[in-house]
Design a protein around this motif. Structure first.
Motif, PDB file in Angstrom:
ATOM      1  N   THR A   1       0.840  -1.193   0.000  1.00 21.59           N
ATOM      2  CA  THR A   1       0.000   0.000   0.000  1.00 21.59           C
ATOM      3  C   THR A   1       0.883   1.254   0.000  1.00 21.59           C
ATOM      4  O   THR A   1       2.103   1.160   0.197  1.00 21.59           O
ATOM      5  CB  THR A   1      -0.897   0.031   1.248  1.00 21.59           C
ATOM      6  OG1 THR A   1      -0.042   0.121   2.410  1.00 21.59           O
ATOM      7  CG2 THR A   1      -1.785  -1.213   1.331  1.00 21.59           C
ATOM      8  N   GLN A   2       0.265   2.403  -0.152  1.00 26.45           N
ATOM      9  CA  GLN A   2       1.010   3.670  -0.062  1.00 26.45           C
ATOM     10  C   GLN A   2       1.664   3.803   1.309  1.00 26.45           C
ATOM     11  O   GLN A   2       2.809   4.232   1.412  1.00 26.45           O
ATOM     12  CB  GLN A   2       0.095   4.858  -0.341  1.00 26.45           C
ATOM     13  CG  GLN A   2      -0.181   5.089  -1.818  1.00 26.45           C
ATOM     14  CD  GLN A   2       1.096   5.329  -2.607  1.00 26.45           C
ATOM     15  OE1 GLN A   2       1.564   4.459  -3.334  1.00 26.45           O
ATOM     16  NE2 GLN A   2       1.680   6.497  -2.466  1.00 26.45           N
ATOM     17  N   THR A   3       0.928   3.426   2.351  1.00 27.70           N
ATOM     18  CA  THR A   3       1.499   3.458   3.703  1.00 27.70           C
ATOM     19  C   THR A   3       2.694   2.519   3.786  1.00 27.70           C
ATOM     20  O   THR A   3       3.733   2.869   4.357  1.00 27.70           O
ATOM     21  CB  THR A   3       0.431   3.059   4.749  1.00 27.70           C
ATOM     22  OG1 THR A   3      -0.657   3.982   4.671  1.00 27.70           O
ATOM     23  CG2 THR A   3       1.006   3.035   6.159  1.00 27.70           C
TER      24      THR A   3
ATOM     25  N   ARG B   1       4.639   1.614   1.346  1.00 20.99           N
ATOM     26  CA  ARG B   1       5.765   2.205   0.600  1.00 20.99           C
ATOM     27  C   ARG B   1       6.472   3.260   1.440  1.00 20.99           C
ATOM     28  O   ARG B   1       7.702   3.353   1.435  1.00 20.99           O
ATOM     29  CB  ARG B   1       5.287   2.788  -0.717  1.00 20.99           C
ATOM     30  CG  ARG B   1       5.005   1.749  -1.761  1.00 20.99           C
ATOM     31  CD  ARG B   1       4.659   2.358  -3.136  1.00 20.99           C
ATOM     32  NE  ARG B   1       4.057   1.339  -3.941  1.00 20.99           N
ATOM     33  CZ  ARG B   1       2.742   1.086  -4.011  1.00 20.99           C
ATOM     34  NH1 ARG B   1       1.898   1.840  -3.352  1.00 20.99           N
ATOM     35  NH2 ARG B   1       2.281   0.108  -4.751  1.00 20.99           N
ATOM     36  N   ALA B   2       5.694   4.067   2.145  1.00 17.90           N
ATOM     37  CA  ALA B   2       6.291   5.096   3.009  1.00 17.90           C
ATOM     38  C   ALA B   2       7.101   4.442   4.133  1.00 17.90           C
ATOM     39  O   ALA B   2       8.197   4.907   4.465  1.00 17.90           O
ATOM     40  CB  ALA B   2       5.206   6.003   3.583  1.00 17.90           C
ATOM     41  N   GLN B   3       6.579   3.351   4.704  1.00 14.58           N
ATOM     42  CA  GLN B   3       7.316   2.632   5.742  1.00 14.58           C
ATOM     43  C   GLN B   3       8.605   2.040   5.180  1.00 14.58           C
ATOM     44  O   GLN B   3       9.661   2.094   5.823  1.00 14.58           O
ATOM     45  CB  GLN B   3       6.446   1.527   6.339  1.00 14.58           C
ATOM     46  CG  GLN B   3       5.279   2.035   7.149  1.00 14.58           C
ATOM     47  CD  GLN B   3       4.289   0.940   7.504  1.00 14.58           C
ATOM     48  OE1 GLN B   3       4.127  -0.045   6.781  1.00 14.58           O
ATOM     49  NE2 GLN B   3       3.604   1.109   8.631  1.00 14.58           N
ATOM     50  N   ALA B   4       8.524   1.488   3.981  1.00  6.54           N
ATOM     51  CA  ALA B   4       9.705   0.907   3.344  1.00  6.54           C
ATOM     52  C   ALA B   4      10.751   1.984   3.048  1.00  6.54           C
ATOM     53  O   ALA B   4      11.956   1.760   3.225  1.00  6.54           O
ATOM     54  CB  ALA B   4       9.331   0.160   2.071  1.00  6.54           C
TER      55      ALA B   4
ATOM     56  N   LEU C   1       6.222 -12.902  -2.097  1.00  7.90           N
ATOM     57  CA  LEU C   1       4.956 -12.179  -2.119  1.00  7.90           C
ATOM     58  C   LEU C   1       5.193 -10.704  -2.418  1.00  7.90           C
ATOM     59  O   LEU C   1       6.187 -10.116  -1.971  1.00  7.90           O
ATOM     60  CB  LEU C   1       4.209 -12.363  -0.795  1.00  7.90           C
ATOM     61  CG  LEU C   1       3.815 -13.814  -0.477  1.00  7.90           C
ATOM     62  CD1 LEU C   1       3.158 -13.911   0.894  1.00  7.90           C
ATOM     63  CD2 LEU C   1       2.896 -14.380  -1.550  1.00  7.90           C
ATOM     64  N   LYS C   2       4.289 -10.104  -3.173  1.00 11.07           N
ATOM     65  CA  LYS C   2       4.478  -8.732  -3.672  1.00 11.07           C
ATOM     66  C   LYS C   2       4.815  -7.729  -2.575  1.00 11.07           C
ATOM     67  O   LYS C   2       5.709  -6.897  -2.743  1.00 11.07           O
ATOM     68  CB  LYS C   2       3.216  -8.274  -4.402  1.00 11.07           C
ATOM     69  CG  LYS C   2       2.953  -8.972  -5.696  1.00 11.07           C
ATOM     70  CD  LYS C   2       1.620  -8.518  -6.271  1.00 11.07           C
ATOM     71  CE  LYS C   2       1.237  -9.373  -7.469  1.00 11.07           C
ATOM     72  NZ  LYS C   2      -0.132  -9.080  -7.929  1.00 11.07           N
ATOM     73  N   ARG C   3       4.090  -7.789  -1.464  1.00 11.14           N
ATOM     74  CA  ARG C   3       4.290  -6.779  -0.420  1.00 11.14           C
ATOM     75  C   ARG C   3       5.695  -6.846   0.180  1.00 11.14           C
ATOM     76  O   ARG C   3       6.296  -5.808   0.461  1.00 11.14           O
ATOM     77  CB  ARG C   3       3.205  -6.884   0.644  1.00 11.14           C
ATOM     78  CG  ARG C   3       3.120  -8.216   1.370  1.00 11.14           C
ATOM     79  CD  ARG C   3       1.797  -8.320   2.156  1.00 11.14           C
ATOM     80  NE  ARG C   3       1.723  -9.486   2.995  1.00 11.14           N
ATOM     81  CZ  ARG C   3       1.210 -10.658   2.631  1.00 11.14           C
ATOM     82  NH1 ARG C   3       0.746 -10.812   1.393  1.00 11.14           N
ATOM     83  NH2 ARG C   3       1.140 -11.659   3.478  1.00 11.14           N
ATOM     84  N   ALA C   4       6.236  -8.030   0.339  1.00 11.57           N
ATOM     85  CA  ALA C   4       7.602  -8.164   0.868  1.00 11.57           C
ATOM     86  C   ALA C   4       8.630  -7.856  -0.216  1.00 11.57           C
ATOM     87  O   ALA C   4       9.639  -7.206   0.051  1.00 11.57           O
ATOM     88  CB  ALA C   4       7.821  -9.563   1.425  1.00 11.57           C
ATOM     89  N   GLY C   5       8.375  -8.338  -1.426  1.00 17.97           N
ATOM     90  CA  GLY C   5       9.312  -8.097  -2.519  1.00 17.97           C
ATOM     91  C   GLY C   5       9.503  -6.619  -2.809  1.00 17.97           C
ATOM     92  O   GLY C   5      10.630  -6.147  -2.997  1.00 17.97           O
TER      93      GLY C   5
ATOM     94  N   PHE D   1       6.598  -8.549  15.052  1.00 15.52           N
ATOM     95  CA  PHE D   1       7.258  -7.676  14.088  1.00 15.52           C
ATOM     96  C   PHE D   1       6.210  -6.777  13.460  1.00 15.52           C
ATOM     97  O   PHE D   1       5.320  -7.254  12.771  1.00 15.52           O
ATOM     98  CB  PHE D   1       7.942  -8.497  12.983  1.00 15.52           C
ATOM     99  CG  PHE D   1       9.214  -9.153  13.419  1.00 15.52           C
ATOM    100  CD1 PHE D   1      10.429  -8.526  13.221  1.00 15.52           C
ATOM    101  CD2 PHE D   1       9.192 -10.396  14.035  1.00 15.52           C
ATOM    102  CE1 PHE D   1      11.607  -9.141  13.633  1.00 15.52           C
ATOM    103  CE2 PHE D   1      10.359 -11.006  14.450  1.00 15.52           C
ATOM    104  CZ  PHE D   1      11.568 -10.383  14.252  1.00 15.52           C
ATOM    105  N   ASP D   2       6.308  -5.490  13.716  1.00 17.57           N
ATOM    106  CA  ASP D   2       5.444  -4.542  13.023  1.00 17.57           C
ATOM    107  C   ASP D   2       5.922  -4.428  11.584  1.00 17.57           C
ATOM    108  O   ASP D   2       7.022  -4.883  11.248  1.00 17.57           O
ATOM    109  CB  ASP D   2       5.505  -3.168  13.702  1.00 17.57           C
ATOM    110  CG  ASP D   2       4.871  -3.178  15.091  1.00 17.57           C
ATOM    111  OD1 ASP D   2       3.897  -3.934  15.294  1.00 17.57           O
ATOM    112  OD2 ASP D   2       5.348  -2.430  15.958  1.00 17.57           O
ATOM    113  N   ASN D   3       5.132  -3.802  10.727  1.00 16.10           N
ATOM    114  CA  ASN D   3       5.559  -3.601   9.343  1.00 16.10           C
ATOM    115  C   ASN D   3       6.898  -2.867   9.338  1.00 16.10           C
ATOM    116  O   ASN D   3       7.060  -1.860  10.018  1.00 16.10           O
ATOM    117  CB  ASN D   3       4.524  -2.803   8.555  1.00 16.10           C
ATOM    118  CG  ASN D   3       3.258  -3.586   8.333  1.00 16.10           C
ATOM    119  OD1 ASN D   3       3.239  -4.804   8.450  1.00 16.10           O
ATOM    120  ND2 ASN D   3       2.186  -2.892   8.004  1.00 16.10           N
ATOM    121  N   CYS D   4       7.836  -3.409   8.617  1.00 14.67           N
ATOM    122  CA  CYS D   4       9.206  -2.889   8.502  1.00 14.67           C
ATOM    123  C   CYS D   4       9.963  -2.938   9.828  1.00 14.67           C
ATOM    124  O   CYS D   4      10.981  -2.268   9.990  1.00 14.67           O
ATOM    125  CB  CYS D   4       9.230  -1.489   7.899  1.00 14.67           C
ATOM    126  SG  CYS D   4       8.803  -1.478   6.151  1.00 14.67           S
ATOM    127  N   GLY D   5       9.490  -3.756  10.757  1.00 12.31           N
ATOM    128  CA  GLY D   5      10.225  -3.976  11.999  1.00 12.31           C
ATOM    129  C   GLY D   5      11.477  -4.780  11.708  1.00 12.31           C
ATOM    130  O   GLY D   5      11.583  -5.441  10.677  1.00 12.31           O
TER     131      GLY D   5
END
Length: 176
Positions: free
Chosen positions: A11-13, A15-18, A38-42, A155-159
């Motif tokens: 998501t946009q969020t 992408r910002a976290q990444a 998977l797309k979100r991790a890749g 693990f939070d997103n991008c933790g």
């Protein structure tokens, strides 16, 4: 929403976290960068990698949630009334219909971690971009803990977890 193996894009969020993660870790000279396919991790891995090559490893996928994929917890409770009790009674061995238990994810991610470490013995720094459940299982394994210990890590997103291997012994240097 339980995503598991459902291949949703970042998501946009996300992408910002990444991007924030890239700014934090982008200067680290990782010898190799691995990701769940998977797309979100890749996509997260490619953003963090900043143009460096990312290798997809199927075993780094999130837990397969089977028939629960794409459902909210409330929907799971309505459609599978016995599931919440069964899950809470044995959270390590319970598998959603058609999905994986924590034991199975732990076994898969343990093999992946061992394989990556054995396959890159000269590497000083590896980056693994995966999913919360898979990373928790991998961390528990590396620290020599049993599968149920994976339930104690979040693990939070991008933790991130920074684990140093010293003479075959894993040391957790950072979590969060």
């Amino acid at each position: 929403l339980l995503c598991g193996w459902t291949d949703v894009p970042l998501t946009q969020t996300g992408r910002a976290q990444a991007e924030a993660t890239r700014k934090k870790w982008g200067s680290v000279a990782f010898d190799e960068i691995f990701s769940s396919p998977l797309k979100r991790a890749g996509e997260t891995a490619r953003i963090v990698a900043g143009g460096r090559m990312v290798l997809a490893v199927d075993a780094l996928r999130e837990r397969n949630m089977g028939e629960f994929e794409g459902l909210t917890w409330d929907e799971v409770c309505l459609r599978y009334p016995g599931a919440p009790d069964a899950w809470s009674e044995d959270p390590v061995r319970y598998a959603p219909p058609g999905g994986e238990s924590i034991l199975e994810v732990y076994a898969r991610c343990s093999r992946a971690a061992d394989g990556l470490l054995a396959g890159y013995p000269e590497a000083e720094s590896l980056l693994i971009v995966s999913h919360g459940g898979a990373l928790a299982c991998m961390l528990a394994h590396l620290l020599g803990q049993p599968p149920e210990s994976a339930l104690r890590y979040r693990f939070d997103n991008c933790g991130a977890a920074v684990v140093e291997i010293i003479g075959g012994f894993a040391v957790l240097n950072r979590l969060g």
